[in-house]
Design an enzyme around this catalytic site. Sequence first.
Site, PDB file in Angstrom:
ATOM      1  N   HIS A 194       0.835  -1.193   0.000  1.00  0.00           N
ATOM      2  CA  HIS A 194       0.000   0.000   0.000  1.00  0.00           C
ATOM      3  C   HIS A 194       0.875   1.250   0.000  1.00  0.00           C
ATOM      4  CE1 HIS A 194      -2.289  -3.343   1.689  1.00  0.00           C
ATOM      5  NE2 HIS A 194      -3.392  -2.737   1.321  1.00  0.00           N
ATOM      6  N   ASN A 223      -8.510  11.172   3.577  1.00  0.00           N
ATOM      7  CA  ASN A 223      -8.093  11.189   2.160  1.00  0.00           C
ATOM      8  C   ASN A 223      -9.249  10.963   1.192  1.00  0.00           C
ATOM      9  OD1 ASN A 223      -8.524   8.416   2.067  1.00  0.00           O
ATOM     10  ND2 ASN A 223      -6.362   7.883   2.304  1.00  0.00           N
ATOM     11  N   ILE A 239     -10.777   8.478   0.203  1.00  0.00           N
ATOM     12  CA  ILE A 239     -10.686   7.319  -0.693  1.00  0.00           C
ATOM     13  C   ILE A 239     -10.688   6.064   0.173  1.00  0.00           C
ATOM     14  CG2 ILE A 239      -9.081   6.042  -2.215  1.00  0.00           C
ATOM     15  CD1 ILE A 239     -10.385   8.388  -3.605  1.00  0.00           C
ATOM     16  N   HIS A 259      -4.147   2.871  -3.478  1.00  0.00           N
ATOM     17  CA  HIS A 259      -4.328   2.325  -2.130  1.00  0.00           C
ATOM     18  C   HIS A 259      -3.592   1.005  -1.909  1.00  0.00           C
ATOM     19  CE1 HIS A 259      -6.280   0.929   1.538  1.00  0.00           C
ATOM     20  NE2 HIS A 259      -6.566  -0.197   0.900  1.00  0.00           N
ATOM     21  N   GLU A 269     -18.127  -4.288  24.427  1.00  0.00           N
ATOM     22  CA  GLU A 269     -17.269  -5.462  24.554  1.00  0.00           C
ATOM     23  C   GLU A 269     -16.064  -5.382  23.623  1.00  0.00           C
ATOM     24  OE1 GLU A 269     -20.462  -5.579  23.703  1.00  0.00           O
ATOM     25  OE2 GLU A 269     -21.486  -6.308  25.493  1.00  0.00           O
ATOM     26  N   HIS A 277     -28.765 -15.556  24.540  1.00  0.00           N
ATOM     27  CA  HIS A 277     -27.742 -15.334  25.569  1.00  0.00           C
ATOM     28  C   HIS A 277     -27.021 -16.617  25.970  1.00  0.00           C
ATOM     29  CE1 HIS A 277     -29.534 -11.423  25.653  1.00  0.00           C
ATOM     30  NE2 HIS A 277     -28.810 -11.018  26.666  1.00  0.00           N
ATOM     31  N   ARG A 290     -23.211 -19.395  35.817  1.00  0.00           N
ATOM     32  CA  ARG A 290     -24.090 -18.575  36.643  1.00  0.00           C
ATOM     33  C   ARG A 290     -24.614 -19.416  37.808  1.00  0.00           C
ATOM     34  NH1 ARG A 290     -30.403 -17.287  35.608  1.00  0.00           N
ATOM     35  NH2 ARG A 290     -30.611 -15.575  37.102  1.00  0.00           N
TER      36      ARG A 290
END
Lengths: 691, 691
Positions: free
Chosen positions: A36, A197, A199, A272, A421, A483, A530
């Site tokens: 790049h 930029n 782009i 790029h 998270e 969940h 739990r």
Amino acid sequence: MKAPAAISSPSDLDQLCINTIRTLSMDAVQKANSGHPGTAMALAPLAYVMWTRHMRYNPANPQWPDRDRFVLSAGHACILQYVMLYLTGYDVSLDDLKSFRQWGSKTPGHPEYGHTPGIEATTGPLGQGFGNAVGMALAERMLAARFNKSPGAAVPVNHFTYLICSDGDVMEGVASEAASLAGHLQLGRIIAVYDDNRITLDGPSALSFNEDVCERFNAYGWHTLAVEDANDLDAIDAALTAAKGDPRPSLIRLRSHIGYGAPHKQDTNAAHGEPLGADEIKLAKKFYGWPEDAQFLVPDEALAQFRTAVERGAKYETEWRKEFDAFSGAAPDLARTFTAQIAGERPAGWGDGLPAFKPEDGPIATRDASNKALNAIAAKMPALVGGAADLATSNKTDIKDGGSIEAGSLGDRILHFGVREHAMGAALNGIMLHHGFRAFGATFLIFSDYMRPSIRLAALSRINPIYVWTHDSIGLGEDGPTHQSIEQLASLRAIPNMTVFRPADANEAAICWRLAIEHKDGPVGIVCTRQKLPVYSAESVRGAERGGYVLSREASDDPAVILIGTGSEVQWCIGAQKLLKEKGVHARVVSLPCWSLFDAQDQAYRDSVLPPSVTARVSIEAAATFGWERYVGLTGTIIGMRRFGASAPADILFKEFGFTAEHVAEAAVTAIEKSKPYTEIYSPIQRKNKE
Amino acid sequence: MKAPAAISSPSDLDQLCINTIRTLSMDAVQKANSGHPGTAMALAPLAYVMWTRHMRYNPANPQWPDRDRFVLSAGHACILQYVMLYLTGYDVSLDDLKSFRQWGSKTPGHPEYGHTPGIEATTGPLGQGFGNAVGMALAERMLAARFNKSPGAAVPVNHFTYLICSDGDVMEGVASEAASLAGHLQLGRIIAVYDDNRITLDGPSALSFNEDVCERFNAYGWHTLAVEDANDLDAIDAALTAAKGDPRPSLIRLRSHIGYGAPHKQDTNAAHGEPLGADEIKLAKKFYGWPEDAQFLVPDEALAQFRTAVERGAKYETEWRKEFDAFSGAAPDLARTFTAQIAGERPAGWGDGLPAFKPEDGPIATRDASNKALNAIAAKMPALVGGAADLATSNKTDIKDGGSIEAGSLGDRILHFGVREHAMGAALNGIMLHHGFRAFGATFLIFSDYMRPSIRLAALSRINPIYVWTHDSIGLGEDGPTHQSIEQLASLRAIPNMTVFRPADANEAAICWRLAIEHKDGPVGIVCTRQKLPVYSAESVRGAERGGYVLSREASDDPAVILIGTGSEVQWCIGAQKLLKEKGVHARVVSLPCWSLFDAQDQAYRDSVLPPSVTARVSIEAAATFGWERYVGLTGTIIGMRRFGASAPADILFKEFGFTAEHVAEAAVTAIEKSKPYTEIYSPIQRKNKE
């Protein structure tokens, strides 16, 4: 080598240096035939100003603790960073630039922490570096709050975190989350430059993106500035100075032109992600006033100018060491602790207070046992800090009397990541990359999915944040399938360098915490329930430190069947063992809290736990069955979840989905039947007899 | 049942209705002994105004195509939605409310699409519903642009997407991405209400969150409004009206009080995630002027008021059907196509143009083959739309002459998601949930990690977006380990209801596209190479439609060893087969493009591909080895990646990491050796002889 143009003024020298960055970048990408080039060409003036006038670093010692940190969140532009490391005198050579993106080189296709001197973070997956920088800037202020003797004092910690980010970075949700968090914590030591930029890979960024980025960052509580010309050194200089002086985190929007100077490719996505091509490079060099045919040309004057960084860096560090010595004389304990924390050393006796649980005290959820273990360690290990993504109350991860880390209380110990998270994952990486703390983060196991790209980068970088993931199965009950983790355990176990613990009881949980703290090479997840679980004696679970072990041995030491479980499901193996014993069947119960650790044991040990001769095997885990064939083979029985969960009380779900001692016992009988030697059933002769 | 207070004015009736919502919600959570009462209590006035004065829906036909959509991104507050579904006359009863969160009930702990009539999206994992709503609103405008006969016409498509989101939703990166995208596309049909209750699970949201949300949304190009009192019905009404009238997407910040009316819990996190308790409920009922001991009380006047929705809904749909009939008369083809697209029907002959590739035409990357297959289908199936997260140029997913979907060209076919993989995933779900299109999204396989929570919800919801994931292994080369998938294949295969295809060549790629289009029950991922692969004859790969098949059969039909591969690695199985043949060893090559599809075949077919008697097996896949024991057993050899990749040209990486025909052949010889009947080596007697 001679300069391409006579130097008659400081600004000539500036341009010579800037064009050296540009041409080296173009040449390296062209030689690699991959990479790049455009961003390096556009941002060379910025890099020049940052590295020669603003950033404080010592090329001879990339580990100097008080160096400014630099993160290239737009990691694809790494040739810019490699060129700067070479030019300013780090242990990166011109030959290293010539072997850009080649096997075994120091200069891989994206920056890799631990691989190249001076690289502070592994970046490339967009947005991650942004989150890392937030974590680094947070760690810096947390250390300053603890160790600088008075508010505002500059020793031992007084540095900035510089960040270059792209359109792609600011589009990624993880960067949005991290920016909001940095604004909340008022992390004024972040200097972010947003490379505006216009782009992206597919074309003009306006195809998908036209928000007002500065207004958005203002909303987060940031200080925002704009520089409308990426070639205006004075404007860049002034913006960086203003950013350093503002108590808020700063974002400098820098209007740049990707592929600057390449006549056919500037301001297009063609600049790029691919080499410019030899012809275009010549034209660009011509535009820069550079010898068109010279490759990897480094004018002596330019190199000399860049290499002033070596002397400057030595001076910075020497001054700091002098001040640190004075600090050390005045506050020797503080200085020792600082040095130890930066080195990642643990205080003696850090694990002495780890709890032991007794079966007779009754069942306890592993999240609660984890809380006790965490707090026992935290009491002796001040470097341990962490918090949750707004689930501390459920994850049980608060450090007792730890105090909340807020803008005004950065010396405290409990982090509040908010419902973010992913930023938690990226910031934890930044804290670990900075050095000085051992950091943990918590959420429900299901939401490990939200932080997965950051987990992967921790694993790739071999840094060791700790994740506490609770509510680990259908056992969370009524919240239902959205969940309830199913595939998360398998998905996490599949990551190289990732260590996943799923303790079967409170005593295993304490062992897992000890192993997690000792672990160096990659992240560690502690997966907790739990719901309450029975407790086995501390003695009987000692083998957990090898990842897998015989929790309950059959009387005869010659099992007819092996029952293998993890976490909450081990209790049904124990139950099944009893049921089977009543039928005269000897079953062995193996607890397997950590697959990778068990797999790393020697063959003899593994065979002693899972004797190859015993092919009648049953595994049980309230999770996707994916991967369990490794332990039960093709003839064993895997009890697990082959679908998503459901909303109902936990005890009902376990029964409905077949997680009971009775089911395990039944499966064991079937497994014994199935495991009769293979050749008896399927030998080629018999097959032919049948046909 | 009698109302708790006499109705003497319309506002008394309003309050009666609102308190009916509140008390039913409290009672249902209390009876379940689990759930989230506080938000329902706070937002009851909003729900009342939305459902009775604004939203257009028909409780008798939740599938009416032109209904307004409603998404509860704060899915934990689902009791509010269930109560509204019951009260307004959907097929949800008072008894269903009484079995909230119980096994087999219609009212699970978070809303589940396909499970409860009137639920438009499965939500709970925060931020996802926001992205779904953006996808729905986009689908609505895309359909309108195609099917409404003139710009501004209201038939057949003219509805809004309503959204309720929480602090947690607006903190999540996926919502930030989706909001930015919605602003870019100027999706004015979104009416989002942000429940600004200043409380999150762990306490005051100020612990981690103090940005200016409205300013942020302004920066995205949204229209923002504020209502400072969640009990002010007129203000809510006016805000909703203003939102509907504005051409931009609208966010209404609604200052609410969680647990409104509960004297000890209002405005605290104690009202968030657990029942209030019997005593607190009594006090709240007293505050509302409600009989304190009444449970699940539904005053007749209130129910009658809510149930006006039934008549209203019938009228809405009848009117629409009348207009649709007129439209159908004027534009019968358009109307037929509309109906077919909403029903998910494919045009006849949609697959006729699928390409067949010839080995003699030379190697081709599967991403290029995928492009040809995609375009062959797209040419015949206008409902197929999609795009990439700024990687279309690399993913090769542009629909030829498809045109870019932008604010002014919503009737086109190519979506530009920007560098927002997660929003892409959530918006694709929204498009599929809306009905009317078959949508695909593309990025590198590595970045499937960024969209994982949305993939999971597609699988859980059994909706079928298509993902095109290219650059699928170390074969992407120089970009290095940050971009090279390792654990992604295993992680995706572990998700229930998820179908992952990894074609071995161009012809398999075409088959995979056909199967993907035909697939109904869950999302489909098509995993493609960047690099070129040899082409097998269309005839020889026909078995790919069963997920796994014998690509190249040994001469004798009695293999000594089976070589199993997927994707680019199949070529080395073919190479090894030749090498082995030279040594007189008969090897079978099995291509396994889709594990779940192969596993779903009957035992006889699976055994015909992988005869159980042949235990000498070698698998090869340039990915984590996790899970391969399923096919090679405990005695086979798995060739894969046990570490992260590296930056170098692809051909060098494959050689360095052992992906060669020679290595497969070697492994085959070892596997044959190892697979000698187990008992010969390890029988108990022999073991004892050794000891």
